[in-house]
Design a protein around this motif. Structure first.
Motif, mmCIF file in Angstrom:
data_model
loop_
_atom_site.group_PDB
_atom_site.id
_atom_site.type_symbol
_atom_site.label_atom_id
_atom_site.label_comp_id
_atom_site.label_asym_id
_atom_site.label_seq_id
_atom_site.Cartn_x
_atom_site.Cartn_y
_atom_site.Cartn_z
ATOM 1 N N VAL A 37 0.852 -1.323 -0.093
ATOM 2 C CA VAL A 37 0.057 -0.021 -0.141
ATOM 3 C C VAL A 37 0.904 1.226 0.053
ATOM 4 O O VAL A 37 0.568 2.240 -0.668
ATOM 5 C CB VAL A 37 -0.893 -0.090 1.150
ATOM 6 C CG1 VAL A 37 -1.567 1.391 1.468
ATOM 7 C CG2 VAL A 37 -2.069 -1.038 1.038
ATOM 8 N N SER A 41 0.945 3.761 -2.905
ATOM 9 C CA SER A 41 0.694 5.179 -2.691
ATOM 10 C C SER A 41 1.874 6.069 -3.069
ATOM 11 O O SER A 41 1.562 7.215 -3.479
ATOM 12 C CB SER A 41 0.296 5.429 -1.269
ATOM 13 O OG SER A 41 0.277 6.701 -0.626
ATOM 14 N N GLN A 69 -3.041 11.677 -1.528
ATOM 15 C CA GLN A 69 -2.695 10.394 -0.954
ATOM 16 C C GLN A 69 -3.005 9.715 0.468
ATOM 17 O O GLN A 69 -3.377 8.657 0.501
ATOM 18 C CB GLN A 69 -1.280 9.982 -1.335
ATOM 19 C CG GLN A 69 -0.717 10.062 -2.788
ATOM 20 C CD GLN A 69 -1.610 9.169 -3.560
ATOM 21 O OE1 GLN A 69 -1.621 8.080 -3.413
ATOM 22 N NE2 GLN A 69 -1.883 9.850 -4.967
ATOM 23 N N VAL A 73 -5.848 6.752 1.252
ATOM 24 C CA VAL A 73 -5.394 5.436 2.276
ATOM 25 C C VAL A 73 -6.488 5.652 3.359
ATOM 26 O O VAL A 73 -6.864 4.538 3.760
ATOM 27 C CB VAL A 73 -3.849 5.680 2.613
ATOM 28 C CG1 VAL A 73 -3.468 4.426 3.909
ATOM 29 C CG2 VAL A 73 -3.153 5.566 1.445
ATOM 30 N N THR A 303 -4.486 0.605 -4.559
ATOM 31 C CA THR A 303 -4.302 1.220 -3.218
ATOM 32 C C THR A 303 -5.544 1.395 -2.174
ATOM 33 O O THR A 303 -5.451 0.867 -1.305
ATOM 34 C CB THR A 303 -3.799 2.741 -3.529
ATOM 35 O OG1 THR A 303 -2.694 2.871 -4.197
ATOM 36 C CG2 THR A 303 -3.656 3.381 -2.313
ATOM 37 N N SER A 307 -5.777 -0.816 0.866
ATOM 38 C CA SER A 307 -5.998 -0.071 2.266
ATOM 39 C C SER A 307 -7.592 -0.835 2.821
ATOM 40 O O SER A 307 -7.528 -0.676 4.235
ATOM 41 C CB SER A 307 -6.192 1.247 2.010
ATOM 42 O OG SER A 307 -4.973 1.787 1.598
#
Length: 419
Positions: A37, A41, A69, A73, A303, A307
């Motif tokens: 992740v 990211s 970003q 997340v 991503t 997440s």
């Protein structure tokens, strides 16, 4: 910990070993999702910053990129932990924030992926642009050259006809007393001299144009080299620029003597412009292509997905205390069966008797939730769950321990009675 593992392996056998290996492997994969992740990211952030820096100051673009970003997340992580019915306002605020950040990241990342995917296409387009400019100029030179040579040849042919008239004595410049006299008279000699000079001039002109043709051939060879030699493209481009300048200079020196209108040579882009990357602006966006947008969306999608899974599935095997708790709580359920998947299925709702007695079932429901989050149970529907393959060795081990204890207690009681 090591003694416990050894004891479990001895008591559980190969089934326990497989269970431990499988659980640790799944846990490792879930933990490994964290650096993945972060790397995704970081990659998405780099491309977002790259595209955003075209429009705003780089340090501001960096701050906004970090914020984008972080929102992707954090919102993906939070989305797995909240429910629509529990808090609609918070749920929609998280979803909207995630969508805005996702679209912003994908939009600005598009320019970097566009540059990467269209690099060869952009280079070919610029080579074609230079080639088209040079070809258009060379065509103009050919037109001027053809008209100039045609004019000189017409004058030469005209002089040839005048020579013929002078030879047969019919030229208008011949005096009346010498007309119709065949032979090489003074007028013929004068015209012949001019004819020879004009023929020599034409031959010299054609020879000089042949030298220009050599320069043109060298220029065209440089264009071909520019398309083929990517490593030495700077030298090839300089050769093209210098070759064009030489052709222009040589041709203009020839054509200027005859008073012809000279074609304007193209102004080629500089080498830095030839090799520069895409520089989009608000008023000058590159043409849209779908592939870079898909790649940019894939990075952000992965991503978001990873997440989300980090919160949705908690990693890690069960501890010894958790195993005891789970075993004792599962024993409190009364409805078991083998379902169509050949798995043990449990009805987790209260029975009618339990409802009548106001039975408190939160400990066993906690155990079910724990096993679901760790992957030891699978949810069938709102009423039923089934055992995952890695739960059977654990239950078998606990049942074996209970049997051993019962046998030990029975043997101890018999010994006490016999004594």
């Amino acid at each position: 910990m090591e003694n416990r593992l050894i004891t479990q392996l001895k008591s559980g056998g190969i089934g326990r070993l497989i269970n431990i290996v499988q659980t640790l492997f799944v846990s490792f994969l879930r933990i490994w999702s964290i650096p993945i992740v972060l790397l995704l990211s970081l990659a998405s952030g780099f491309t977002t910053f790259y595209g955003m820096s075209y429009f705003i100051t780089p340090w501001i673009a960096l701050i906004i990129t970090v914020a984008i970003q972080s929102i992707i997340v954090i919102c993906s992580f939070e989305l797995a932990g909240i429910h629509l019915k529990a808090n609609r306002l918070r749920y929609f605020s998280v979803v909207v924030s995630l969508i805005i950040a996702f679209v912003a990241s994908m939009s600005f990342s598009y320019f970097k992926f566009y540059e990467i995917s269209e690099h060869d296409t952009i280079r070919i387009e610029r080579i074609n642009e230079v080639g088209n400019q040079v070809d258009a100029y060379l065509k103009k030179l050919v037109v001027v050259k053809s008209s100039l040579l045609a004019k000189q040849k017409q004058e030469l042919e005209k002089l040839g006809k005048e020579m013929s008239l002078a030879y047969f004595g019919t030229h208008p410049d011949i005096p009346l007393q010498h007309r119709n006299h065949i032979g090489e008279g003074p007028v013929w000699k004068h015209i012949n001299k001019i004819h020879q000079e004009k023929a020599a001039q034409l031959a010299t002109l054609e020879q000089q144009f042949s030298k220009v043709d050599v320069s043109i051939a060298t220029l065209q060879q440089g264009l071909n080299q520019l398309d083929q030699d990517v490593i030495h493209s700077e030298k090839a481009y300089q050769d093209v620029s210098q070759g064009l300048h030489k052709v222009q200079l040589d041709f203009n020196q020839l054509a200027a003597k005859f008073g012809n209108e000279l074609p304007t040579a193209p102004v080629l882009m500089t080498y830095s412009q030839f090799t520069e990357t895409v520089k989009p602006s608000v008023n000058n966006l590159p043409k849209f292509t779908l592939f870079p947008l898909i790649i940019a969306g894939m990075v952000d999608f992965f991503t978001v997905l990873l997440s989300y899974r980090l919160e949705f599935s908690a990693p890690g095997p069960l501890t010894e205390q958790e195993e005891e708790l789970v075993f004792e709580c599962l024993k409190q359920f009364s409805e078991f069966r083998i379902n169509e998947n050949d798995a043990v299925e449990i009805v987790i709702e209260k029975t009618d008797i339990e409802r009548a007695r106001h039975y408190v079932d939160w400990p066993r429901m906690f155990a079910v939730g724990l096993l679901l989050s760790r992957g030891f149970l699978r949810k069938v529907d709102s009423r039923r769950v089934e055992f995952a393959p890695n739960l059977y060795p654990l239950i078998a081990e606990k049942m074996g321990d209970k049997l051993q204890k019962l046998k030990a207690q029975s043997a101890a009681q018999q010994d006490s009675r016999s004594g």
